[in-house]
Design a protein around this motif. Structure first.
Motif, short mmCIF file in Angstrom:
data_model
loop_
_atom_site.label_atom_id
_atom_site.label_comp_id
_atom_site.label_asym_id
_atom_site.label_seq_id
_atom_site.Cartn_x
_atom_site.Cartn_y
_atom_site.Cartn_z
N ALA A 29 0.77 -1.31 0.05
CA ALA A 29 -0.21 0.25 -0.03
C ALA A 29 0.83 1.23 0.04
CB ALA A 29 -0.87 -0.16 1.09
N GLU A 30 1.93 1.19 0.56
CA GLU A 30 2.89 2.54 0.60
C GLU A 30 3.30 2.92 -0.84
OE1 GLU A 30 6.55 4.73 1.18
OE2 GLU A 30 6.30 2.81 0.03
N ALA A 71 1.48 2.70 -3.31
CA ALA A 71 0.47 3.34 -4.11
C ALA A 71 0.34 4.81 -3.68
CB ALA A 71 -1.22 2.81 -3.85
N GLY A 72 0.52 5.15 -2.40
CA GLY A 72 0.66 6.37 -1.96
C GLY A 72 1.79 7.11 -2.66
N SER A 110 -3.71 -0.49 5.76
CA SER A 110 -3.42 0.01 4.04
C SER A 110 -3.60 1.44 4.27
CB SER A 110 -4.38 -1.12 3.28
OG SER A 110 -5.70 -0.65 3.73
N SER A 111 -4.47 1.93 4.91
CA SER A 111 -4.73 3.42 4.86
C SER A 111 -3.44 4.02 5.29
CB SER A 111 -6.07 3.79 5.72
OG SER A 111 -6.20 5.17 5.84
N ARG A 133 -0.55 3.93 2.77
CA ARG A 133 -0.72 4.69 1.73
C ARG A 133 -0.35 6.14 2.21
NH1 ARG A 133 -6.66 3.00 -1.06
NH2 ARG A 133 -6.27 0.90 -1.08
N GLY A 152 -6.91 9.01 -0.91
CA GLY A 152 -6.39 7.69 -0.60
C GLY A 152 -7.27 6.81 -1.35
N ASN A 153 -8.26 7.12 -2.00
CA ASN A 153 -8.81 6.36 -2.81
C ASN A 153 -9.75 7.14 -4.15
OD1 ASN A 153 -11.57 7.21 -1.88
ND2 ASN A 153 -12.14 5.31 -1.54
N ILE A 201 -6.43 6.53 -6.09
CA ILE A 201 -6.23 4.97 -6.30
C ILE A 201 -7.46 4.29 -6.19
CG2 ILE A 201 -5.13 3.17 -4.55
CD1 ILE A 201 -3.49 5.57 -3.04
#
Length: 367
Positions: free
Chosen positions: A145-146, A148-149, A185-186, A189, A238-239, A266
């Motif tokens: 997840a990191e 993606a951020g 996961s949040s 990110r 974040g999304n 995302i």
């Protein structure tokens, strides 16, 4: 002697086939999202395709973004007569429910696998890892997840530079709309966003707020963020739903996404693909919805005697693709939000004995 060994092997294979036909393997997935939420619907669809590929039965129950309902669904599953319980259950640690879920399933005879979001470090320190205190918790698979951020923040910052979106102080001022404070996961990110900002001396992260992954709350919060930080021109989300909510708030104020403010998101939703092609989104990463389908492949191999433990009990894998307009068009042509064309059998070590390691990247599915 060799002939006798061969006969025993053939008889064993027939016995295994007979057992398999008498009891179809069942997997349940407690889906923490909403039944009309693009990301979690896509995750379910990919899992359904994987289950069909592997000839397994999949049961999906949606918690509709209610963390108490997640626990109620688990209790209900455990309360079933033993013959009606699934062989495996796939869980996600959204809103920090993972530790309690493992406690609920403990001793039920249902083997647990954590996908999408694993336990936090604090919970793992208390509970231990898979196959330790909770013997039926056999492993986990989490998208990186990191990554993606970080990827979306880097691309957003670059777009801001290209568009000359600096304020009078020569800095790019950025706002962040994150999911929640407790889902690992949040958190990761957000760590990716922070890493990208730390690398960029010309970027000021004004504030991070939490919109609970929803469009409406993001729209509401973005409205007062714009009021508080009038020089901000970049919005990291974040999304995709929260990005769309922030866009909605901007348009309500007379602004235009992609012209006087730039956004990242995302998820590989249909709306996200259209937004990256039209320029409304400056950056989009996605592909991690496939994590549940990969989890089924791992469970299939485990069930047939090929344990994934040789690669690790808690795997964190790169699954994200940074989409540009061309790749978004390729994604739509390849899948069109349906994933029936993927043959997940080709990624099983049991069915492909020459495979030495799992490959969980999403880009390979676009090829």
């Amino acid at each position: 002697m060799q002939r006798y060994t061969l006969i025993r092997y053939v008889l064993l294979c027939w016995a295994l086939l007979a057992v398999g036909s008498a009891h179809a393997v069942t997997v349940a997935f407690i889906n923490p999202g909403k039944s009309n939420e693009a990301y979690w619907v896509a995750a379910t669809q990919a899992m359904q395709v994987a289950a069909r590929s592997l000839d397994w039965q999949l049961e999906v129950q949606y918690a509709e973004r209610d963390h108490l309902r997640v626990l109620d669904l688990a209790r209900s599953m455990v309360a079933r007569p033993p013959a009606q319980r699934p062989d495996y259950v796939i869980l996600s640690n959204d809103n920090a429910t993972g530790a309690e879920l493992l406690r609920l399933f403990d001793g039920s005879g249902i083997k647990c696998f954590m996908a999408f979001s694993r336990l936090s470090a604090a919970d793992e320190a208390q509970l231990g890892g898979p196959r330790q205190r909770h013997k039926d918790w056999i492993g986990s698979l989490e998208p990186l997840a990191e990554e993606a951020g970080y990827l979306t923040a880097k691309a957003l910052i670059q777009q801001g530079r290209s568009a000359r979106a600096q304020a009078a102080d020569g800095k790019l001022h950025l706002l962040a709309i994150a999911g929640d404070r407790s889902t690992p996961s949040s958190v990761r990110r957000n760590e990716g966003l922070q890493r990208a900002v730390a690398e960029a001396q010309d970027v000021v992260l004004e504030q991070t707020i939490y919109a609970g992954w929803t469009r409406d709350k993001a729209a509401e919060q973005a409205d007062w963020l714009y009021e508080r930080y009038p020089t901000a021109r970049l919005v990291w989300a974040g999304n995709d739903l929260m990005a769309f909510g922030a866009m909605q708030a901007l348009e309500k104020r007379g602004g235009t996404p992609g012209k006087n403010m730039w956004f990242s998101g995302i998820n590989a939703s249909a709306d996200g693909m259209q937004a990256i092609q039209s320029g409304r989104l400056a950056a989009l990463a996605g592909g991690h919805f496939i994590a549940g389908a990969w989890a089924l492949v791992m469970l299939y191999d485990y069930h047939h005697g090929r344990d994934f433990a040789d690669e690790g009990l808690q795997l964190e894998a790169s699954m994200f693709v940074l989409f540009d307009p061309a790749m978004a068009r390729k994604f739509e042509a390849r899948f069109g939000q349906r994933y029936d064309s993927i043959d997940f059998r080709r990624y099983s070590k049991v069915l492909n004995p020459k495979l030495a390691r799992y490959s969980f990247g999403f880009a390979q599915l676009l090829r």
